[in-house]
Design a protein around this motif. Structure first.
Motif, PDB file in Angstrom:
ATOM      1  N   LEU A  55       7.391  30.591 -26.627  1.00 42.40           N
ATOM      2  CA  LEU A  55       7.566  29.467 -25.711  1.00 42.40           C
ATOM      3  C   LEU A  55       8.699  28.554 -26.168  1.00 42.40           C
ATOM      4  CD1 LEU A  55       3.821  28.539 -25.119  1.00 42.40           C
ATOM      5  CD2 LEU A  55       5.364  29.641 -23.482  1.00 42.40           C
ATOM      6  N   ALA A  56       9.311  27.881 -25.199  1.00 42.22           N
ATOM      7  CA  ALA A  56      10.373  26.931 -25.516  1.00 42.22           C
ATOM      8  C   ALA A  56       9.812  25.771 -26.326  1.00 42.22           C
ATOM      9  CB  ALA A  56      10.999  26.410 -24.223  1.00 42.22           C
ATOM     10  N   SER A  59       6.690  22.975 -25.506  1.00 38.55           N
ATOM     11  CA  SER A  59       5.891  23.481 -24.396  1.00 38.55           C
ATOM     12  C   SER A  59       4.486  22.887 -24.418  1.00 38.55           C
ATOM     13  CB  SER A  59       5.803  25.004 -24.456  1.00 38.55           C
ATOM     14  OG  SER A  59       7.045  25.596 -24.158  1.00 38.55           O
ATOM     15  N   ARG A  60       3.853  22.900 -23.258  1.00 41.27           N
ATOM     16  CA  ARG A  60       2.501  22.365 -23.110  1.00 41.27           C
ATOM     17  C   ARG A  60       1.520  23.527 -23.105  1.00 41.27           C
ATOM     18  NH1 ARG A  60      -0.862  19.885 -18.696  1.00 41.27           N
ATOM     19  NH2 ARG A  60      -2.033  18.247 -19.769  1.00 41.27           N
ATOM     20  N   ILE A  61       0.499  23.475 -23.989  1.00 37.90           N
ATOM     21  CA  ILE A  61      -0.419  24.586 -24.181  1.00 37.90           C
ATOM     22  C   ILE A  61      -1.861  24.099 -24.059  1.00 37.90           C
ATOM     23  CG2 ILE A  61      -1.172  26.427 -25.746  1.00 37.90           C
ATOM     24  CD1 ILE A  61       1.578  26.272 -27.077  1.00 37.90           C
ATOM     25  N   HIS A  81       4.725  22.099 -30.366  1.00 38.10           N
ATOM     26  CA  HIS A  81       4.227  22.114 -28.992  1.00 38.10           C
ATOM     27  C   HIS A  81       3.191  21.009 -28.780  1.00 38.10           C
ATOM     28  CE1 HIS A  81       6.406  25.784 -28.345  1.00 38.10           C
ATOM     29  NE2 HIS A  81       5.757  26.397 -29.311  1.00 38.10           N
ATOM     30  N   PHE A 126       0.352  24.258 -17.345  1.00 36.19           N
ATOM     31  CA  PHE A 126       0.683  24.581 -18.729  1.00 36.19           C
ATOM     32  C   PHE A 126       1.703  25.716 -18.800  1.00 36.19           C
ATOM     33  CE2 PHE A 126      -3.479  22.705 -18.606  1.00 36.19           C
ATOM     34  CZ  PHE A 126      -3.477  21.826 -19.674  1.00 36.19           C
ATOM     35  N   ASP A 127       2.446  25.718 -19.899  1.00 36.56           N
ATOM     36  CA  ASP A 127       3.376  26.813 -20.179  1.00 36.56           C
ATOM     37  C   ASP A 127       2.656  27.970 -20.870  1.00 36.56           C
ATOM     38  OD1 ASP A 127       5.868  25.293 -19.418  1.00 36.56           O
ATOM     39  OD2 ASP A 127       5.133  24.017 -21.054  1.00 36.56           O
ATOM     40  N   GLY A 128       1.600  27.656 -21.582  1.00 37.75           N
ATOM     41  CA  GLY A 128       0.837  28.679 -22.290  1.00 37.75           C
ATOM     42  C   GLY A 128      -0.621  28.285 -22.389  1.00 37.75           C
ATOM     43  N   ARG A 155       2.069  27.721 -15.301  1.00 40.19           N
ATOM     44  CA  ARG A 155       3.301  27.723 -14.527  1.00 40.19           C
ATOM     45  C   ARG A 155       3.769  29.169 -14.341  1.00 40.19           C
ATOM     46  NH1 ARG A 155       4.298  23.063 -18.086  1.00 40.19           N
ATOM     47  NH2 ARG A 155       4.207  21.181 -16.787  1.00 40.19           N
ATOM     48  N   GLY A 158       4.138  31.799 -17.117  1.00 41.01           N
ATOM     49  CA  GLY A 158       3.416  31.279 -18.271  1.00 41.01           C
ATOM     50  C   GLY A 158       2.667  32.365 -19.019  1.00 41.01           C
ATOM     51  N   ARG A 228       1.128  37.705 -19.426  1.00 40.70           N
ATOM     52  CA  ARG A 228       2.050  36.843 -18.684  1.00 40.70           C
ATOM     53  C   ARG A 228       1.542  36.669 -17.268  1.00 40.70           C
ATOM     54  NH1 ARG A 228       7.213  35.432 -19.737  1.00 40.70           N
ATOM     55  NH2 ARG A 228       7.307  37.007 -21.378  1.00 40.70           N
TER      56      ARG A 228
END
Length: 230
Positions: A55-56, A59-61, A81, A126-128, A155, A158, A228
């Motif tokens: 993840l970048a 990121s929001r997890i 993160h 969330f990204d993850g 997202r 994600g 994913r």
């Protein structure tokens, strides 16, 4: 009543949550003994590291079933993160707040069935997402609905890091660190199908053989799926 009609409010607005009687209380009582009994979390650490690296930065997890915050929330926050950890056990959440006091971590008492992206109690997107051994605490009929709910909280593109114990069980009562909990499981082909049916692509998977410390139970097979959002 069909399976679909039985869970039509799952993740919706009915406000009726499934019965978790005894589950949170058991983990309140177990508390810190959980990390003592499971000191080696090689698979979880590897999966958390893989997610953090994929993840970048920043990121929001979402950490589903965060427990004591160790090792996952601590690991993800340490990688830069932002983490929202959820759990049903107030005792576990108290430990998580002490173990991961970083401002990048927030911990809330929430049932996975109560998760919403929008609304007054919405948690956003969330990204993850990590769900390490959390969904095995649900009756098997709920797991596909929980997976779809998590899919909707990601997202596009994600990532989901999911782990389960391979077992043909459905809401079975088992002894666990001096208490009784209810667990479910799938054989691996069934788990893969449930994950794909929820809209995820399985990018990779790992299997670990693991036996808790200070117990006489035989080793369990832990399945880690790297997914994913499709």
């Amino acid at each position: 009543m069909s399976e679909a009609s039985g869970f039509e409010g799952y993740g919706g607005s009915s406000g009726v949550l499934p019965d978790r009687t005894g589950q949170a209380e058991a983990f309140d009582a177990i508390g810190q003994h959980y990390d003592d009994a499971f000191p080696h979390k090689d698979g979880q650490l590897a999966a958390g590291r893989r997610l953090a690296d994929a993840l970048a930065p920043g990121s929001r997890i979402l950490d589903v079933g965060c427990g004591t915050g160790l090792p996952t929330a601590q690991q993800l926050v340490g990688a830069g993160h932002s983490v929202l950890g959820i759990d049903l056990s107030p005792g576990m959440l108290d430990l998580a707040r002490k173990n991961v006091p970083d401002q990048g971590a927030e911990f809330r008492r929430l049932d996975v069935a109560a998760l919403r992206a929008e609304g007054p109690d919405g948690v956003g997107l969330f990204d993850g997402i990590t769900a390490f051994f959390a969904l095995l605490m649900l009756p098997r009929a709920e797991i596909p609905y929980a997976l779809r709910l998590l899919h909707g909280l990601l997202r596009p593109g994600g990532l989901l890091a999911l782990s389960m114990v391979e077992a043909d069980l459905d809401d079975a009562r088992i002894p666990f660190l001096g208490h009784t909990i209810r667990v479910s499981g799938y054989l691996r082909d069934e788990l893969r199908q449930a994950v794909r049916d929820a809209g995820f692509d399985i990018v990779d998977e790992d299997t670990y053989s693991y036996a808790p410390a200070s117990t006489d139970v035989p080793p369990e097979h832990q399945l880690f799926l790297h997914c994913r959002r499709g």
